[in-house]
Motif scaffolding. Structure first.
Motif, mmCIF file in Angstrom:
data_model
loop_
_atom_site.group_PDB
_atom_site.id
_atom_site.type_symbol
_atom_site.label_atom_id
_atom_site.label_comp_id
_atom_site.label_asym_id
_atom_site.label_seq_id
_atom_site.Cartn_x
_atom_site.Cartn_y
_atom_site.Cartn_z
ATOM 1 N N UNK A 9 0.833 -1.204 0.000
ATOM 2 C CA UNK A 9 0.000 0.000 0.000
ATOM 3 C C UNK A 9 0.865 1.250 0.000
ATOM 4 N N UNK A 10 1.929 1.240 0.793
ATOM 5 C CA UNK A 10 2.844 2.388 0.831
ATOM 6 C C UNK A 10 3.544 2.553 -0.513
ATOM 7 N N UNK A 11 4.044 1.447 -1.060
ATOM 8 C CA UNK A 11 4.753 1.512 -2.342
ATOM 9 C C UNK A 11 3.832 1.995 -3.460
ATOM 10 N N UNK A 12 2.559 1.599 -3.405
ATOM 11 C CA UNK A 12 1.606 2.009 -4.442
ATOM 12 C C UNK A 12 1.301 3.504 -4.357
ATOM 13 N N UNK A 13 1.277 4.041 -3.148
ATOM 14 C CA UNK A 13 1.062 5.481 -3.019
ATOM 15 C C UNK A 13 2.234 6.266 -3.609
ATOM 16 N N UNK A 14 3.416 5.674 -3.548
ATOM 17 C CA UNK A 14 4.608 6.344 -4.093
ATOM 18 C C UNK A 14 4.779 6.077 -5.579
ATOM 19 N N UNK A 15 4.376 4.873 -6.029
ATOM 20 C CA UNK A 15 4.594 4.465 -7.430
ATOM 21 C C UNK A 15 3.260 3.964 -7.998
ATOM 22 N N UNK A 16 2.579 4.783 -8.738
ATOM 23 C CA UNK A 16 1.247 4.422 -9.228
ATOM 24 C C UNK A 16 1.287 3.311 -10.275
ATOM 25 N N UNK A 17 2.473 3.013 -10.809
ATOM 26 C CA UNK A 17 2.612 1.948 -11.803
ATOM 27 C C UNK A 17 2.999 0.608 -11.169
ATOM 28 N N UNK A 18 2.879 0.492 -9.864
ATOM 29 C CA UNK A 18 3.404 -0.667 -9.133
ATOM 30 C C UNK A 18 2.800 -1.984 -9.622
ATOM 31 N N UNK A 19 3.655 -3.000 -9.712
ATOM 32 C CA UNK A 19 3.235 -4.378 -9.971
ATOM 33 C C UNK A 19 3.720 -5.263 -8.834
ATOM 34 N N UNK A 20 3.066 -6.402 -8.668
ATOM 35 C CA UNK A 20 3.423 -7.370 -7.627
ATOM 36 C C UNK A 20 3.924 -8.648 -8.271
#
Length: 289
Positions: A115-126
């Motif tokens: 959740x934190x990483x997604x707020x910083x990087x809107x292109x996040x993949x898992x």
């Protein structure tokens, strides 16, 4: 020599470190056998027994500047508060431009750093290595469960952003959902190279549930599943992810020391952690100089 109560006896300070390790001792939504809350403290206590030199990478772990922050003080009776505590800590680490590495603990906790990483990087993949799909919409009426963590992450990231490998367990509804919404590879890491190419230019969070390993290699976990991968297969696949992706955070979850009195599972987790720390550090130095 005076024993240092940190992982691998690291003496780097927070300011000196590029990688920040922290323990997340929580297993309150575990559906079968609890015990993962003891993983980080057991690994810390046993890490002195592992050689710090990696023959696989010809590198000394003592040359990797990482900081062991210890275990977060989590609320065993309040899942949402626990996730908030982890989110707040990971946010601090990321603001300081350091790499967060969480040792769990049950797999639900991965939702917090993602959740934190997604707020910083809107292109996040898992990228998700696991024996279990973890795609249930709820488990026993609870949406925040270790059995639903990847479904909750999907709710954040959406289609085309969740890539799962090693999966060999789940109910039919989970696999039906995956056919429509995630990339799911059964049993092994086939297709990983193509996924890594597809993710070029995107930020990636990498989560490892250690029960992706076969229980003959790694019996110390709460929900063992036959038919898993080997140590070397896992190490090589993880190296591919670290080398080929822009990984912004990583976790190792679901070691449950009480279910392996021999200590082999803890030793396996520690050896993987040694190799991953060296690899992560090498790639950070390559990018940042």
């Amino acid at each position: 020599m005076i024993a240092v109560n940190t992982l691998f006896e690291t003496e780097y300070s927070y300011d000196e470190a590029k990688i920040i390790i922290f323990g997340a001792p929580f297993d309150s939504t575990t559906s079968y056998r609890p015990g993962t809350r003891f993983a980080s403290r057991t690994m810390r206590a046993e890490s002195y027994g592992l050689e710090y030199y990696s023959p696989a990478q010809d590198f000394e772990l003592t040359d990797v500047p990482f900081f062991d922050a210890g275990d977060l003080n989590l609320s065993f009776g309040d899942t949402k508060q626990t996730l908030n505590i982890i989110e707040n800590y990971v946010a601090e680490v990321m603001v300081d431009d350091k790499f967060p590495l969480m040792i769990g603990g049950e797999h639900l906790l991965t939702l917090a750093p993602v959740s934190v990483a997604f707020r910083k990087h809107s292109d996040l993949a898992l990228i998700h290595f696991d024996a279990h799909a973890d795609l249930r919409d709820e488990y026993l009426g609870v949406k925040l469960s270790h059995a639903s963590v990847v479904r909750r992450i999907y709710d954040l990231l959406g289609d085309g952003s969740v890539f799962q490998f090693g999966i060999r367990s789940g109910d039919k509804a989970e696999f039906d959902f995956a056919k429509q919404h995630t990339y799911l590879n059964l049993f092994d890491f086939n297709g990983l190279e193509e996924v890594i190419k597809k993710l070029q230019g995107r930020h990636v969070y990498f989560t490892l549930d250690l029960d992706v390993l076969d229980p003959s290699v790694f019996p110390g976990t709460g929900t063992p599943e036959a038919g898993g991968v080997s140590f070397l297969e896992l190490m090589k696949a993880a190296f591919m992810v670290f080398d080929g992706c822009d990984v912004v955070g990583f976790d190792m979850m679901e070691l449950s020391p009480p279910y392996d009195p021999s200590g082999i599972s803890t030793a396996t987790a520690l050896k993987l952690l040694r190799e991953f720390l060296i690899r992560i550090n090498r790639n950070i130095e390559t990018v940042r100089g």
